[in-house]
Each structure stands twice: as structure tokens, then as C-alpha cells.
Design a protein around this motif. Structure first.
Motif, PDB file in Angstrom:
ATOM      1  N   PRO A  57      -8.364   5.439   2.151  1.00  0.00           N
ATOM      2  CA  PRO A  57      -9.773   5.194   1.837  1.00  0.00           C
ATOM      3  C   PRO A  57      -9.938   4.695   0.402  1.00  0.00           C
ATOM      4  N   SER A  58     -11.005   3.972   0.146  1.00  0.00           N
ATOM      5  CA  SER A  58     -11.194   3.417  -1.201  1.00  0.00           C
ATOM      6  C   SER A  58     -11.307   4.536  -2.235  1.00  0.00           C
ATOM      7  N   ALA A  59     -11.777   5.715  -1.765  1.00  0.00           N
ATOM      8  CA  ALA A  59     -11.897   6.837  -2.700  1.00  0.00           C
ATOM      9  C   ALA A  59     -10.538   7.216  -3.295  1.00  0.00           C
ATOM     10  N   TRP A  60      -9.476   7.003  -2.525  1.00  0.00           N
ATOM     11  CA  TRP A  60      -8.154   7.347  -3.030  1.00  0.00           C
ATOM     12  C   TRP A  60      -7.824   6.537  -4.280  1.00  0.00           C
ATOM     13  N   TYR A  61      -8.153   5.240  -4.242  1.00  0.00           N
ATOM     14  CA  TYR A  61      -7.826   4.375  -5.385  1.00  0.00           C
ATOM     15  C   TYR A  61      -8.617   4.808  -6.615  1.00  0.00           C
ATOM     16  N   ALA A  62      -9.877   5.208  -6.390  1.00  0.00           N
ATOM     17  CA  ALA A  62     -10.699   5.658  -7.506  1.00  0.00           C
ATOM     18  C   ALA A  62     -10.105   6.949  -8.088  1.00  0.00           C
ATOM     19  N   ALA A  63      -9.769   7.886  -7.189  1.00  0.00           N
ATOM     20  CA  ALA A  63      -9.250   9.162  -7.654  1.00  0.00           C
ATOM     21  C   ALA A  63      -7.913   8.994  -8.370  1.00  0.00           C
ATOM     22  N   GLU A  64      -7.128   8.046  -7.896  1.00  0.00           N
ATOM     23  CA  GLU A  64      -5.794   7.859  -8.471  1.00  0.00           C
ATOM     24  C   GLU A  64      -5.802   6.818  -9.595  1.00  0.00           C
ATOM     25  N   ASP A  65      -6.969   6.345  -9.940  1.00  0.00           N
ATOM     26  CA  ASP A  65      -7.107   5.372 -11.016  1.00  0.00           C
ATOM     27  C   ASP A  65      -6.223   4.140 -10.778  1.00  0.00           C
ATOM     28  N   VAL A  66      -6.328   3.603  -9.576  1.00  0.00           N
ATOM     29  CA  VAL A  66      -5.622   2.365  -9.249  1.00  0.00           C
ATOM     30  C   VAL A  66      -6.674   1.260  -9.122  1.00  0.00           C
ATOM     31  N   ASP A  67      -6.487   0.190  -9.856  1.00  0.00           N
ATOM     32  CA  ASP A  67      -7.433  -0.925  -9.842  1.00  0.00           C
ATOM     33  C   ASP A  67      -7.093  -1.831  -8.649  1.00  0.00           C
TER      34      ASP A  67
ATOM     35  N   PRO B 157       1.984  11.761 -11.241  1.00  0.00           N
ATOM     36  CA  PRO B 157       0.719  12.491 -11.079  1.00  0.00           C
ATOM     37  C   PRO B 157      -0.144  12.431 -12.342  1.00  0.00           C
ATOM     38  N   GLU B 158       0.476  12.200 -13.490  1.00  0.00           N
ATOM     39  CA  GLU B 158      -0.314  12.111 -14.727  1.00  0.00           C
ATOM     40  C   GLU B 158      -0.964  10.742 -14.873  1.00  0.00           C
ATOM     41  N   GLN B 159      -0.687   9.865 -13.938  1.00  0.00           N
ATOM     42  CA  GLN B 159      -1.262   8.513 -13.937  1.00  0.00           C
ATOM     43  C   GLN B 159      -0.970   7.785 -15.244  1.00  0.00           C
ATOM     44  N   GLN B 160       0.280   7.861 -15.641  1.00  0.00           N
ATOM     45  CA  GLN B 160       0.644   7.210 -16.901  1.00  0.00           C
ATOM     46  C   GLN B 160       0.789   5.705 -16.751  1.00  0.00           C
ATOM     47  N   LEU B 161       1.078   5.265 -15.530  1.00  0.00           N
ATOM     48  CA  LEU B 161       1.215   3.827 -15.318  1.00  0.00           C
ATOM     49  C   LEU B 161      -0.154   3.229 -14.995  1.00  0.00           C
ATOM     50  N   ASP B 162      -0.505   2.134 -15.673  1.00  0.00           N
ATOM     51  CA  ASP B 162      -1.709   1.389 -15.291  1.00  0.00           C
ATOM     52  C   ASP B 162      -1.340   0.504 -14.115  1.00  0.00           C
ATOM     53  N   VAL B 163      -2.061   0.671 -13.035  1.00  0.00           N
ATOM     54  CA  VAL B 163      -1.694  -0.072 -11.829  1.00  0.00           C
ATOM     55  C   VAL B 163      -2.846  -0.961 -11.377  1.00  0.00           C
TER      56      VAL B 163
ATOM     57  N   VAL C 147      12.488   4.067  -8.655  1.00  0.00           N
ATOM     58  CA  VAL C 147      13.120   3.317  -9.745  1.00  0.00           C
ATOM     59  C   VAL C 147      12.134   3.141 -10.902  1.00  0.00           C
ATOM     60  N   LEU C 148      10.902   2.757 -10.596  1.00  0.00           N
ATOM     61  CA  LEU C 148       9.941   2.467 -11.661  1.00  0.00           C
ATOM     62  C   LEU C 148       9.415   3.719 -12.346  1.00  0.00           C
ATOM     63  N   THR C 149       9.678   4.877 -11.753  1.00  0.00           N
ATOM     64  CA  THR C 149       9.271   6.110 -12.420  1.00  0.00           C
ATOM     65  C   THR C 149      10.494   6.837 -12.983  1.00  0.00           C
TER      66      THR C 149
ATOM     67  N   SER D  62       0.831  -1.204   0.000  1.00  0.00           N
ATOM     68  CA  SER D  62       0.000   0.000   0.000  1.00  0.00           C
ATOM     69  C   SER D  62       0.864   1.253   0.000  1.00  0.00           C
ATOM     70  N   ARG D  63       1.986   1.213   0.699  1.00  0.00           N
ATOM     71  CA  ARG D  63       2.878   2.365   0.684  1.00  0.00           C
ATOM     72  C   ARG D  63       3.478   2.562  -0.705  1.00  0.00           C
ATOM     73  N   PHE D  64       3.838   1.439  -1.327  1.00  0.00           N
ATOM     74  CA  PHE D  64       4.435   1.532  -2.666  1.00  0.00           C
ATOM     75  C   PHE D  64       3.477   2.226  -3.644  1.00  0.00           C
ATOM     76  N   VAL D  65       2.205   1.824  -3.607  1.00  0.00           N
ATOM     77  CA  VAL D  65       1.247   2.406  -4.554  1.00  0.00           C
ATOM     78  C   VAL D  65       1.136   3.912  -4.335  1.00  0.00           C
ATOM     79  N   GLN D  66       1.115   4.320  -3.083  1.00  0.00           N
ATOM     80  CA  GLN D  66       1.031   5.762  -2.793  1.00  0.00           C
ATOM     81  C   GLN D  66       2.270   6.493  -3.295  1.00  0.00           C
ATOM     82  N   GLU D  67       3.436   5.897  -3.020  1.00  0.00           N
ATOM     83  CA  GLU D  67       4.686   6.539  -3.447  1.00  0.00           C
ATOM     84  C   GLU D  67       4.765   6.578  -4.970  1.00  0.00           C
ATOM     85  N   LEU D  68       4.236   5.553  -5.607  1.00  0.00           N
ATOM     86  CA  LEU D  68       4.281   5.485  -7.065  1.00  0.00           C
ATOM     87  C   LEU D  68       3.439   6.610  -7.671  1.00  0.00           C
ATOM     88  N   ARG D  69       2.211   6.733  -7.181  1.00  0.00           N
ATOM     89  CA  ARG D  69       1.337   7.759  -7.740  1.00  0.00           C
ATOM     90  C   ARG D  69       1.842   9.171  -7.423  1.00  0.00           C
TER      91      ARG D  69
END
Lengths: 494, 710
Positions: free
Chosen positions: A59-69, A20-26, A302-304, A9-16
Motif C-alpha cells: 500500500p502507498s502508506a508503506w512508502y510513506a511510513a518507510e520514507d521511500v520516495d 530500519p533506521e532509514q539511513q538510506l535515502d531511497v 549487499v547494499l546494507t 518493489s521486493r528490493f525496496v522492501q528487503e532494503l528497508r
């Protein structure tokens, strides 16, 4: 992402945060049904100071806002590295450019008769790892008067202290001769046990459980020596084992954990990464949150396209229980301790500072090599714990006067000086720059009260905190006046 | 001639101590609520500047920077200035002239400066040194409470409360008489908890010291909130009834358990818990207050840090409760009023937002212009300076009440930017370091030579009264603006009478957050000051805020979720020591005034670099030796003062000096994303011993110009 615990969960937050342009599909697969929650706080949930809902972190809203599946309750079942896809428990293939393994670890269930019923834990036996484990324990607490925690490591002690907070009679059963033997030396272990006993947690050391069973309707743990210990509830806290089945089956290099390089990338497959408890770097696997979060941050970078790299973590074990204060770090029981100052200076061995006050539950031990702290035990609310931890963390140079590491203030303390002893140049009133000499001079010139002194020197008119000192100087000056100045006038006529 | 005595207030900090000043320049402290008869050394000696031989008494002009100044008459000087402004704007548009104000200016001056910029110059380029001071606390308070008044209660409430947490303030040195109020808390058995990397004079008087690592204030705030929740100190009813947004805040705070916070901040878990326990105990008794000062605010995440502490105070249910709440200790003399009336880049009078159409309409009507004629928000202070000399950046800069060459971060770069201006105009009573760089220097009056109002740290509007005649040849800032406006085609609208301007300010502020419409000079005289908001001449000012609600659309205070990250610059092998900056008792701000008071200059003639004995040993430095602090941006020189009262990983250097001794040559202009506050309070440096003995800084020698000084 395979795994959605503390690391995932920390990784996903750090990744986004870096995308910020949400170029990675997660896509994130979390085997647990709960959203991202803070595992560190589970002992507080057990203790009742937090409700299970309070430990949610994202919160689940974060995943929706950040377009994380985010797919909760779904796990990755296998990896097809050739085609860069995973097979999920929902029965579908999902392709990847990068696969991050954050599968964490599984609790170790010791091989004890009666602990399992088939493949499942027997009734009245629980592990303490997930939020659901925590709920399961809370659900059955009603009928529990007496609980046994099997395992006296960090997690076992936290679980025991938590349960005791609920008014349950708790006993920690530990197979070796001291609690938290990986972090503590013998004396610290003893003092910790004493502290726990005073908090209504009993401690039984050198106790090997042979079986779990029932006697006259009472669940009991049977020890090697034949002792029966009653336990309405048995919590297993015998450590954890990195969950590496997925990686192993996929042919990745796995030792205790998935072997990764300083990019947190599998040494076998550049497309696969591992962080958290399932990862192994430099021969080490880590079972604490701090390294997992450090790794999550580095991998997100690294991944960004960032230039971060991982260089291992310094471990500080901090017991999280409101009234049992314990920090342990690095080597705590060096075998090459030296007792001659010359040896310590020449780096011939470990310099060890130690202070024990068992009556107050205090034990402090600091191991120093080459002017750096390489290990410490700080038990019982040591005031210097923050200083010592930071010096260890940052490899800072230890103070020349080592006492500062154990007794804060003893080196720096300005001992209370009798105002009468103050030198004439010593500042009395910082606000107005008035020295003791200035006050004495004012008194000699006729000032008889603090107000008089204030009138001619301005002392005490700023923050007012020097009032007592000035009063004492005035009193001293008055007492040094001749008893009856009138007599003098008579004796020395003009 | 009989000696006349005037009741006024000290020229320096926002405590605005009451004092009587007579025509012989004798000062007597008054029993005013903020100082209760106390004065610090700066206050006692304030009048020495009135007769200072270093006063500027004639306008000075020079043709080019390398030339010497020559004295000219006012007409000539104002003509040069207005010509320069017109030239810049003709060639480069309205924003080519910029204005830089100060938090020491009276309300009338701050107001008039904003009006002058927006209506005469029609430039958006106006900001002020309060950006370096109050902006983070202001931004945080605005978004949480819908209002930014430093203290939401009178200062006297503090002495009556049960617990105070002061984050990053050394009031024993910065505003000594204020200590009375805090000492009273302690002396009644209450808790006085101070968070500071140094064991300051204030800490010495405290009941508890949280000696945090520089730059970790927000982590500490998040940790304290975490403890408040887990240890059961949250006022759930208050949170439910009077606030919004707690859940989001908790989700972040959940990740800052005290053991993690300890590792980052160095503050022991037990001390963190004790602090929260003390605040909660205070709340159950007489009250509890959380205060911030620059130590917590002057960071790249200063707004979030203050927000973190406001969140803590809201979770504990403090704001609006008697003798309780969150407050910010305003620094500059008129730091409060100075941020309300339009010298801020994003603001119009009455604490109105410049991008709010209704605000523009109201203020434009008072000013007699069309709303569309008002420019929009401009760049913040440091960004304004950074733009100088670039493509569409300012070509001409007018400075009132600020010594930005000393007070700005990375000041070496600032001096370089100022050098690229076509015209730099500085209004000051003295030849400050910034004035010494100017093309035109205009000599202006000091505090006791003019009338006006200031608003102290409580939000109480006070009168500064004239007690002395200015030297011949000196004009007030208002007269300067009036003269410039006339030369730029605005014969009316810029009177120099402060009272007339105050009356206009009242109308411009009416209906705004900082509503002064009910305040008159007579009321200030008879009531000993009037608190804002004061919406009617017949109703009282509001001394205590929030008892019945918050001035937000729904009346609830806002929890705002904030998270912590590392400081903009951490220590490393090359720059291994933290630097934190601050004040000492003898000097005020950039020292333009106090360095010219002999007794203060003698007491603290140069900056002392505080360092721990262990750090001194490992750096090979002895007490009293000259050292140089070096960062990625520049270096500054001071005298080592070895003391155990500071963390061994940190040095402290005060910022009251210019030239080689200006610590802001070293500091980091990393800006807060919300408030644009620079990160003054932490950066990475290395310590070098200075082999050559540098001569003490001499302002007069360095900034000599043609003509006599007195």
C-alpha cells in the motif's frame, strides 16, 4: 531505483527490512502508473477470479511510513554515470550513490503486417504484460467472442486459459510443433494441448501468422498457408526482451541483459546494479519471479553491508492456471538418455523416468544424473510434484526406489493385512500396546466380544481406531471354536 | 476396609480424561465428554506412580553440588531455602530470586506461585514451562480474538463438524481418546486433513496428508489463504461485518501463490487446493475447524504461524459459526489454567496483563498490597535461564512442576546455567534430572494425593480429587509455599487449603478475560465442570465463544498481517538433515513420571530416531543401531528406527528422556519475537553412527544420593 515491478518493489522492501533506521535515502521510479502489484496474478485477473485492485502488494502508506520516495508514472530517461545522476521523464536530475536497474523487460511484438498502426498496436491487438494491459483487454472484452493468443509459451497458455474462464472462445496459435517448447518435450506438449482443448482452449501448432487484417468487417489472422483465422481480439504473447536501452546508452556492459557479478553489480560500474529480468548473471537472464526475488534479497543485503552473494537460480516453471497443473524444470529432453542400468550408475548419461497417462492428462518425466534430479516435467496434478521440485531445488539425492518419485505411497504403502494373518507380535492397539497375540489369548481365555477384549487387554479404549481389527480377531477366534463345544464334553467325560 | 472410589481426571495431558480411582489404586475410565470412556496406556497406568518405590519422601539438602544429598526434616529444609533466598536478595535485589512453574500445576498452585513471587519475593523473574508449549498459540489468539481459550467450543462439537484441518499435531499418540472426535468427522464423510512432516498414526487415519517441509508451516498457511481468496471461498460478508484488517493480510498473501508455496513446503498445489475446498465445503455443511498443535507452534515464528491459520479461519468465516472455528490443542494437563492465573512473566490472575494499570490495581487490592509494590513483566523462560549467573541475573531459583533441564532448548547450556546458581530448589515427587542438579529437593504430592482444579483444553474447569494418602514426609506444593512465605515474613495470605485459594482466585480473576468468579467447587461437582468465562454464580459458563462477537474493543476479530521467512537454521553441508521433535504414546513431557511406570518404560525404554530408509542408507545406518544426532549446540543419542513414514530429508526424535538421550541438547533456542517460544520443531543436524555401545540411561544410577530411595 529505476523500475518498480516484481524485482524493484521486493528490493525496496528487503532494503528497508535491513535498514530500519532509514539511513538510506531511497527514490523509486516506476514507469507504470500502478503501485506495486503482483504480476504473477494477472492471469487470475484476466480469468476474473481477482479484480485488478486485488493484486496490489504494497500500500502507498508503506512508502510513506518507510520514507521511500515513490514516483509512479515517472521513468529514468538517461544515466549520467560521470556525475552519478539520472535524468527523469519529469525533467530533473536526481543524484545517486547507488543506482539499481530493475527495468524488467518488454514484450516482443513480432514483425507481422497489420499488427502495428504507426508506432502503436493496431486496434484489437494487445500485449499481456502489465496490469494496464490487463485492464485494456478486459475493457474491450464485451465485443469479443473469439480471441487468438499468438504464442504458446508459458504466458500465452496462462492468458488463454484465463480468457477461456471468461467464456471467450480462445485459440492459441503457436509457430512450432509443440506448446512451451522451451520447457516441454513433444509428448508433454501434446498432452498439454489435449488438456487445454478439454478446457475450451483450441491449440493450433506449426502456425505462422503472416498478417493481421479485416475481411468483411471481421478481424482475421492470416497464416502462411493462406488460412484465415477469425479473431475479435489478438493477444500477443511472443516472449519478452530485457529492457536494457538505458544501460546500453550509459555505456554499461550489456549482452542480453545488464552484465552483473555475484554482487548483482555492473561489471562496468560499481555504483550501478541490476536485478530481475534486465540483469544477466553467468550468461543467464531470467524471466521468472523467483530469481528476481532472490536477486533482490541478495542486493539489499549487499547494499546494507551484508555478506550475501548470488550464485544463479534454479528455475522451476510452474503454470499458474487453476485446472491445468504443470511444473517443468531443468533439462527435460536430454539427448544422452541411457537405457542400461550400468550406464546410469556410472554416470554415463541421463537416467530418464517417464510415466504417461494421456487419457487423464498426466505426464511425468524425471531426468536424473549422478543421483540428482536435473530436470522434470510434471503435468496433470502429479502428487509427487512437491517432492520432485524440492529435490531439484536442493540437489537432493533421489530415492533408491525411483517409483517413489512418480507413484507416492507405492513403495511405502502398508498393504492392508487380513487381521487373521497378523502375527502374534504385531501391535493392534497402539494406544495400549496390545498385540494380536494378546487379543487371541484373551479370546482363548473366554473373551467373546470386543468389550470383553477391552475389559481384559484395554485394546480399543484409547483412540478406538483398532476396533474393527479387534472385532475381526474376535470373529476369527469364534469361528475357530468347535461348532458345538457341548458335544466335546459328552465325548470326553472326565 | 471398604473400597472407596473417587471420580477424578487423568494426571497427564490437557484432555483430562474422566476416570474413577479407587482406594486400591484401580482405575476405571468414565464416560466424560472428552474421553467418552477411553483412556490411553498412560492413563490406565497412572496410579502405578502412587505407590512407586522411587518417590521422594524426605527433603534433601547438600552443601555443594559435588556433595551427596542428605535427608533433613522440613523445618531445616525450608530454613535453608528461605535463608538462600534472603541472601540472594540482600546482595542482588529482588530479581535475584527466580521462580519457574509448570503447566501441570493446578490452578490453585499456579495462582499461589504467582502471588508468592510478586508479593513475598517481589521478583519479576517468574515464568513457566508453558512458554515452551502454549505461548505462541496464546499470543496469536489474544491479538486476533482478544481472548485465548484453547478450544472456543466443547470438544464434542468437533465430532459434529464437516471438516478439520489439523496443523502439526499427532493426537493419536499424544491424546489418543481425542481421536474419537476426529474419527467421527471422517466416518461421517467429512474431511480430516493433517499437516505433518511425518506420516504419523494420526495421518494414517486422515483423509488427506500435507507432508510439509519442517519449518514451512506459515508459508503453507499463507498459501491456503491465497487459494481461499483466488478460488472464491472467502466469506466476504463475514469479513466485512465481523473482522478488521483483511486488506493488509491479503497484500502479504498475494505474494504466496500456491505454486510458490509448493516449492517451499513441498506440498503439491493440488493438495493445497483440495484442503481449502474441503474446509469451504465443510463450512457450507456441518462446519469446519482449523486446529493447531505444537508442530505449528513451536517455531521461531510460531505466533505468526498460528496467526496465519487464524487469518485463514477468519477469511473462511469460521470463528463463531456453529461447530466451526479455530482452536489450539493445549498440551499439558493444566496448560490452559496454568497460563491464566499469574505464573507467566507478563501476567496477573484472570489472564490480566501485568503492565495494565487497572489490572494491577484490581489484583493488588485482592492481595492487600499497593499496586506499585507489584513488579513489572519479567524475562521469558529461556531468557530467564540465560540470565542466571550473569550480572543482574537470578542467583536462586525455585522450581515447581517442571523438569527444565530436559525440556528447555539447548539443554546442555541450560544445565550449565543452572550450575552457576547459588541455590537451586526443586519441588518434585521424583528425582527428576533437574532435581538431581539441585541444592535442595523438596518432595511433594502427586495428583491423586491432593485436591485442586484444572482447566482442560476446552476451557472447562474440573476438579481433581484426593483418592490416596501421600507417603509420610511428603507435602503439597501449597504447603511448601505457605511454609516459605511464613519464613519470609508473610504469616498470612498463603493458606495451604486449595479451596480457600480457589475462592481468592475467583475474586482475583473477576472482571478479567479468564473470569472464574462464578465458578464454585460445588458447581463443578454438579455440572460436570464449568466453562470460563463464568461471571456469576447464577449464570452458566460460556461453553461456546464468539457467536455474538469477539472480546475486542470493537467486537471485531483482527486479521494480523504476517509474512514468512526462512527457519532460524537451515540445513547445509555440515548439518544436512532437518530434525523435528515430538512425543510418543507411552511418555509424557520430560518423562519424569512415565519413565517410572514399568509397563511404559518397557514399551518405550529409550528414544528412537525415526529416519527414512534412503536417509539410513546414505548415512550408513541400519535399523536398531545406535546413532547420535549432532547440531551446532550439542548431541543426543538414540536408536535408529528406519521407517518410510518420514520425509527422507528429516529425522524425528522424541524428547521424553534426559542425559545423553535428551534431544533438547540439540534443539535451537531461537525465540519467537512475540511469544518467546523456542524453535523446537526444526533445526539442522547430522547423523553419526555410534561405535561404542552406550549403556541405557539409568536414572537411579546417575542420580543416586545418600539415604534410601523409598
Amino acid at each position: 531505483m529505476a523500475g518498480h515491478g516484481m524485482a524493484g518493489s521486493r528490493f525496496v522492501q528487503e532494503l528497508r527490512a535491513r535498514d530500519p533506521e532509514q539511513q538510506l535515502d531511497v527514490t523509486v521510479f516506476g514507469a507504470e502508473r500502478d503501485g506495486a502489484y503482483n504480476r504473477v496474478l494477472l492471469s487470475s485477473v484476466l480469468a476474473g477470479s481477482l479484480a485488478p485492485a486485488d493484486v496490489e502488494m504494497i500500500p502507498s502508506a508503506w512508502y510513506a511510513a518507510e520514507d521511500v520516495d515513490l514516483r509512479l508514472g515517472v521513468s529514468v530517461e538517461s544515466i549520467d554515470r560521470g556525475r552519478q545522476r539520472v535524468w527523469t521523464s519529469q525533467g530533473e536530475y536526481i543524484g545517486y550513490d547507488h543506482l539499481v536497474l530493475a527495468t524488467g523487460s518488454q514484450p516482443v511484438v513480432p514483425d507481422i503486417d497489420g499488427i502495428l498502426a504507426g508506432d502503436e498496436l493496431a486496434s484489437g491487438v494487445a500485449v499481456f504484460r502489465t496490469l494496464q494491459d490487463c485492464r485494456d483487454i478486459l475493457d474491450c472484452l464485451d465485443g469479443v467472442h473469439r480471441a487468438v493468443v499468438l504464442g504458446g509459451g508459458l504466458l500465452g497458455v496462462e492468458a488463454a486459459r484465463g480468457l477461456a474462464g471468461r467464456g471467450v472462445e480462445v485459440e492459441v496459435m503457436h509457430a512450432v510443433d509443440r506448446l512451451m517448447e522451451r520447457q516441454l518435450d513433444a509428448e508433454a506438449g501434446q498432452i498439454l494441448a489435449g488438456t487445454l482443448r478439454s478446457r475450451h482452449v483450441q491449440v493450433r501448432l506449426d502456425a505462422r501468422a503472416r498478417s493481421v487484417g479485416e475481411v468483411a468487417g471481421q478481424r482475421v489472422v492470416v497464416l502462411d498457408d493462406g488460412t484465415y483465422v477469425a479473431a475479435d481480439l489478438l493477444i500477443i504473447a511472443c516472449g519478452v526482451r530485457p529492457d536494457t536501452g538505458l544501460a546500453r546508452a550509459a555505456g554499461l556492459d550489456v549482452d542480453r541483459g545488464v552484465v552483473v557479478d555475484d554482487q548483482l553489480t555492473s561489471v562496468t560500474d560499481r555504483r550501478v546494479h541490476a536485478i530481475g529480468e534486465c540483469a544477466q548473471y553467468g550468461g543467464e537472464t531470467y524471466g521468472l519471479v523467483a530469481p528476481a526475488w532472490e536477486q533482490a534479497t541478495v542486493l539489499a543485503d549487499v547494499l546494507t553491508g551484508g555478506g550475501a552473494s548470488y550464485d544463479g537460480s534454479r528455475l522451476v516453471t510452474r503454470l499458474k492456471a487453476a485446472d491445468v497443473d504443470l511444473a517443468a524444470m531443468g533439462e527435460t529432453d536430454p539427448e544422452d538418455a541411457v537405457d542400461a542400468p550400468a550406464d546410469a550408475r556410472q554416470g554415463g548419461g541421463a537416467e530418464v523416468l517417464r510415466f504417461a497417462d494421456p487419457a487423464r492428462g498426466v505426464y511425468q518425466k524425471i531426468v536424473i544424473r549422478d543421483q540428482r534430479i536435473t530436470g522434470a516435467i510434471m503435468l496433470g496434478g502429479a502428487e509427487t510434484v512437491g517432492t520432485v521440485t524440492q529435490l531439484f531445488d536442493r540437489a537432493g539425492t533421489v530415492p533408491a526406489d525411483r517409483r517413489a518419485l512418480i507413484f507416492p505411497g507405492i513403495v511405502d504403502a502398508v498393504s492392508a493385512v487380513d487381521p487373521a494373518e497378523l502375527g502374534d507380535t504385531e501391535l493392534v492397539c497402539r494406544c495400549n500396546g496390545v498385540s494380536a497375540g494378546d487379543v487371541r489369548h484373551a479370546c482363548a481365555s473366554g473373551a467373546a466380544t470386543v468389550a470383553d477384549v477391552a475389559g481384559c487387554t484395554r485394546a480399543t479404549t484409547g483412540c478406538g481406531s483398532c476396533r474393527e481389527t479387534v472385532a475381526a480377531l474376535v470373529a476369527t477366534a469364534a469361528s475357530e471354536q468347535p461348532d458345538d463345544p457341548g458335544l466335546e464334553l459328552v465325548e470326553v467325560p472326565a | 476396609m471398604p473400597v472407596e472410589t473417587v471420580e477424578t481426571h487423568c494426571p497427564y495431558c490437557a484432555l483430562q480424561c474422566g476416570m474413577a480411582l479407587d482406594s486400591q489404586s484401580q482405575i476405571t475410565p468414565l464416560d466424560f465428554p472428552t474421553n467418552r470412556g477411553g483412556l490411553c496406556q498412560k492413563g490406565w497406568t497412572a496410579a502405578e506412580l502412587l505407590g512407586s518405590g522411587q518417590r521422594l519422601t524426605t527433603p534433601l539438602v547438600r552443601e555443594r553440588r559435588s556433595a551427596s544429598f542428605r535427608p533433613v526434616d522440613w523445618d531445616t529444609a525450608l530454613e535453608v531455602v528461605s535463608r538462600g533466598m534472603r541472601a540472594a536478595q540482600n546482595d542482588h535485589g529482588p530479581d535475584a530470586v527466580a521462580v519457574f512453574g509448570g503447566g501441570g500445576l493446578t490452578n490453585e498452585k499456579a495462582y499461589q506461585l504467582g502471588k508468592f513471587a510478586r508479593t513475598v519475593l517481589r521478583t519479576s523473574s517468574i515464568d513457566y514451562n508453558g512458554r515452551y508449549c502454549m505461548s505462541s498459540a496464546a499470543a496469536a489468539a489474544n491479538r486476533a480474538f482478544g481472548i485465548d481459550r484453547g478450544l472456543p467450543f466443547p470438544v464434542i462439537d468437533l465430532a459434529a463438524t464437516g471438516a478439520v484441518l489439523l496443523m502439526g499435531g499427532n493426537v493419536a499418540e499424544t491424546m489418543p481418546p481425542f481421536m474419537q472426535h476426529l474419527l467421527a468427522v471422517r466416518d461421517r464423510g467429512g474431511a480430516l486433513i493433517v499437516a505433518d512432516p511425518r506420516r504419523t498414526a494420526t495421518v494414517e487415519a486422515a483423509t488427506s496428508h500435507l507432508a510439509l517441509t519442517p519449518g514451512t508451516d506459515l508459508e503453507l498457511a499463507l498459501g491456503l489463504l491465497h487459494i481461499a481468496v483466488v478460488d472464491g471461498y472467502v466469506d466476504h460478508r463475514y469479513v466485512a461485518d465481523r473482522t478488521a484488517g483483511f486488506d493488509d493480510v491479503w497484500r502479504v498473501a498475494t505474494q504466496w501463490w500456491p505454486e510458490r508455496v509448493e516449492r517451499v513446503t513441498g506440498v503439491p498445489v493440488a493438495s493445497q487446493r483440495a484442503a481449502v475446498r474441503a474446509l469451504a465445503a465443510g463450512r457450507e455443511g456441518r462446519g469446519a475447524v482449523v486446529l493447531t498443535a505444537r508442530g505449528a507452534e513451536q517455531h521461531g515464528n510460531g505466533t505468526d504461524t498460528v496467526t496465519g491459520l487464524i487469518n485463514l479461519s477468519l477469511a473462511l468465516g469460521l470463528p463463531g459459526r456453529p461447530r466451526s472455528g479455530y482452536g489450539c490443542l493445549t498440551g499439558q494437563g493444566n496448560g490452559q489454567g496454568g497460563r491464566e492465573h499469574g505464573q507467566k512473566a507478563d501476567q496477573l490472575p484472570g489472564y490480566r496483563k501485568i503492565d495494565d494499570p487497572l489490572a494491577r490495581e484490581h489484583v493488588a487490592a485482592v492481595w492487600g498490597v499497593h499496586p506499585s509494590a507489584l513488579p513489572g513483566p519479567g524475562p521469558s523462560a529461556y531468557e530467564l535461564i540465560e540470565r542466571i549467573g550473569t550480572g543482574d541475573g537470578p542467583r536462586s531459583l525455585l522450581v515447581h512442576g517442571s523438569n527444565l533441564a530436559v525440556s528447555s532448548p539447548r539443554s546442555g547450556r541450560v544445565v550449565e546455567r543452572l550450575g552457576s546458581l547459588d541455590q537451586l530448589v526443586v519441588c518434585d515427587p521424583f528425582m527428576s534430572e533437574t532435581a538431581a542438579l539441585a541444592d535442595v529437593v523438596l518432595p511433594v504430592t502427586q495428583w491423586a494425593e491432593e485436591e485442586g482444579t484444572v482447566t482442560n483444553l476446552e476451557g472447562r474447569v474440573l476438579r481433581r480429587r484426593r483418592a490416596a494418602s501421600p507417603p509420610p514426609g511428603v507435602r503439597t506444593d501449597l504447603e511448601v509455599l505457605s511454609g516459605l512465605a511464613a519464613r519470609l515474613g508473610h504469616e498470612t495470605g498463603f493458606p495451604s487449603d486449595p479451596r480457600a485459594i480457589f475462592d481468592e482466585l475467583r475474586r482475583a480473576s473477576a472482571g478479567g478475560v479468564a473470569d472464574y468468579s462464578g465458578i464454585t467447587w460445588e458447581r463443578i461437582d454438579t455440572e460436570g465442570g464449568v466453562f470460563w468465562p463464568c461471571r456469576s454464580e447464577h449464570g452458566p459458563g460460556q461453553a461456546r465463544l464468539f457467536a455474538d462477537g469477539f472480546p475486542t474493543p470493537d467486537g471485531r476479530a483482527r486479521f494480523v498481517a504476517v509474512d514468512a521467512g526462512p527457519a532460524a537454521e537451515d540445513v547445509d553441508d555440515e548439518y544436512p538433515v532437518y530434525l523435528t521433535t515430538g512425543r510418543i504414546a507411552q511418555h509424557y513431557q520430560s518423562g519424569t513420571q512415565t519413565r517410572r511406570v514399568p509397563v511404559l518404560a518397557a514399551a518405550a525404554s529409550e528414544p528412537r530416531v525415526e529416519m527414512h530408509p534412503d536417509l539410513a542408507t546414505s548415512s550408513g545406518v541400519r535399523d536398531g543401531e545406535r546413532v547420535r544426532l549432532v547440531s551446532r549446540r550439542g548431541s543426543a543419542s538414540g536408536t535408529a528406527r528406519v521407517t518410510a513414514s518420514i520425509r527422507p530429508d528429516t529425522v524425528f526424535m522424541p524428547f521424553h528422556w534426559g542425559g545423553e538421550q535428551a534431544v533438547n541438547r540439540v534443539t535451537n533456542p531461537a525465540l519467537d519475537p512475540t511469544s518467546r517460544m523456542p524453535e523446537f520443531k526444526v533445526c539442522a543436524v547430522r547423523i553419526e553412527r555410534e561405535s561404542v555401545d552406550v549403556r541405557p540411561h539409568d536414572v537411579r544410577a546417575e542420580f543416586a544420593w545418600e539415604g534410601e530411595m523409598s
